[in-house]
Scaffold this motif. Structure first.
Motif, mmCIF file in Angstrom:
data_model
loop_
_atom_site.group_PDB
_atom_site.id
_atom_site.type_symbol
_atom_site.label_atom_id
_atom_site.label_comp_id
_atom_site.label_asym_id
_atom_site.label_seq_id
_atom_site.Cartn_x
_atom_site.Cartn_y
_atom_site.Cartn_z
ATOM 1 N N SER A 20 0.826 -1.213 0.000
ATOM 2 C CA SER A 20 0.000 0.000 0.000
ATOM 3 C C SER A 20 0.855 1.255 0.000
ATOM 4 N N ILE A 21 2.012 1.229 0.665
ATOM 5 C CA ILE A 21 2.889 2.410 0.684
ATOM 6 C C ILE A 21 3.450 2.683 -0.706
ATOM 7 N N LEU A 22 3.847 1.606 -1.404
ATOM 8 C CA LEU A 22 4.504 1.773 -2.696
ATOM 9 C C LEU A 22 3.570 1.634 -3.882
ATOM 10 N N GLY A 23 2.297 1.274 -3.641
ATOM 11 C CA GLY A 23 1.345 1.152 -4.746
ATOM 12 C C GLY A 23 1.549 -0.074 -5.595
ATOM 13 N N LEU A 24 2.132 -1.143 -5.029
ATOM 14 C CA LEU A 24 2.489 -2.331 -5.813
ATOM 15 C C LEU A 24 1.532 -3.491 -5.623
ATOM 16 N N THR A 70 -6.051 9.866 -3.883
ATOM 17 C CA THR A 70 -6.333 9.149 -5.130
ATOM 18 C C THR A 70 -6.987 10.084 -6.135
ATOM 19 N N ASN A 71 -6.430 10.120 -7.329
ATOM 20 C CA ASN A 71 -7.013 10.911 -8.406
ATOM 21 C C ASN A 71 -7.853 9.956 -9.265
ATOM 22 N N ALA A 180 1.045 -4.703 -12.431
ATOM 23 C CA ALA A 180 1.451 -3.557 -13.231
ATOM 24 C C ALA A 180 1.777 -2.338 -12.384
ATOM 25 N N GLY A 181 1.675 -2.443 -11.054
ATOM 26 C CA GLY A 181 1.969 -1.302 -10.198
ATOM 27 C C GLY A 181 3.391 -0.812 -10.352
ATOM 28 N N SER A 203 -2.286 4.395 -8.071
ATOM 29 C CA SER A 203 -1.900 3.038 -8.494
ATOM 30 C C SER A 203 -2.605 1.994 -7.633
ATOM 31 N N ASN A 204 -2.681 2.233 -6.322
ATOM 32 C CA ASN A 204 -3.386 1.303 -5.425
ATOM 33 C C ASN A 204 -4.833 1.118 -5.851
ATOM 34 N N PHE A 205 -5.455 2.221 -6.241
ATOM 35 C CA PHE A 205 -6.851 2.172 -6.678
ATOM 36 C C PHE A 205 -6.983 1.363 -7.968
#
Length: 277
Positions: A20-24, A70-71, A180-181, A203-205
């Motif tokens: 979650s921290i790195l969006g992976l 989150t955008n 693909a994160g 990325s998480n989203f």
């Protein structure tokens, strides 16, 4: 068996925090840990990892959406490229030589890692001039950065190149069976010039949406084993919530320092697999 379940649960908490921290999404930790440490088959490990990515995305998304990190407009725009790429990758997987793809994506990742290293001390991307399409789609955003103690207003640029990169990111996920994160965050951070925290949150989203389609296939095949996937999903969900709370209190430069070694490692690993064949 109970001891093993608890150990998997604890491992999954750590993977959820990092993911979650790195969006992976945490798959980069879960798959090797399940196969190497717990002797789980690769197919079962990948299935559990795919399901857990949905948990990571869900757990982190709640906190990131609340903090407006989150955008969602950017996510929906880029997800068109990722979904199309994933479908293309799945369709052409049997026709392309994967050695070429491993080397290509390894080089791209290495270049992204180099650019990220150059900007490792930057907290924000600086002045960004939005392109015409970004203005039309209203992709600009803002969030309150607790670490900096200020509201960050930002613009988005290179909208079309970002979409094209997302197409290839999706193709990589479909062809190589990876999350693909690792591609999405550098694309938003380095190409579209979004703030790093907004990139990882978006990325998480997105990874949850991408993983949901793959999870259906794994469920249909019977690859999702409840005794493995259960503690992984619960642990990752808990870790993702904790990681999301930690991320908003961390410096961007610190997150970059965590991200760069993972990119470099993945780039070297992919090039090695491509050369080795």
């Amino acid at each position: 068996m109970l001891t093993t379940t608890i150990e998997i649960f604890i491992m999954a908490i750590g993977a959820g925090i990092v993911g979650s921290i790195l969006g992976l999404g945490g798959g980069i930790i879960i798959v090797p840990a399940l196969t190497i440490l717990f002797g789980v088959s690769m197919r079962t490990a990948v299935a559990a990892s795919t399901v857990s990515i949905i948990a990571t995305s869900t757990g982190a998304a709640v906190a990131f959406l609340r903090d407006r990190l989150t955008n969602t407009r950017v996510a929906m725009w880029l997800e068109m490229g990722t979904a199309t790429g994933a479908l293309s990758g799945a369709l052409i997987a049997g026709y392309l030589h994967q050695r070429f793809l491993y080397i290509l994506f390894g080089l791209l990742l290495g270049y992204s890692g180099y650019n990220m290293f150059r900007t490792r001390k930057a907290e924000l991307p600086g002045e960004v001039v939005p392109d015409r399409l970004s203005k039309k789609l209203n992709l600009a955003g803002s969030y309150y950065d607790r670490m900096l103690g200020q509201r960050v207003e930002y613009q988005v640029t290179r909208t079309i190149p970002g979409l094209i990169i997302m197409y290839f990111s999706g193709a990589a996920a479909g062809l190589l069976g990876i999350g693909a994160g690792m591609f999405k965050v550098p694309a938003m951070d380095q190409v579209m010039r979004m703030p790093f925290k907004a990139s990882t949150a978006t990325s998480n989203f997105m990874i949850g949406v991408t993983a949901a389609s793959g999870a259906v296939v794994y469920f249909a095949r019977g690859d999702v084993k409840p005794l493995i996937a259960g503690p992984v999903v619960l642990g990752v969900l808990l870790g993702a919530v904790l990681g999301a709370r930690l991320m908003v209190r961390m410096k961007t430069s610190t997150i970059r320092k965590l991200f760069i070694p993972l990119i470099v490692y993945t780039a070297i690993e992919m090039i090695y697999r491509g050369v080795r064949g």
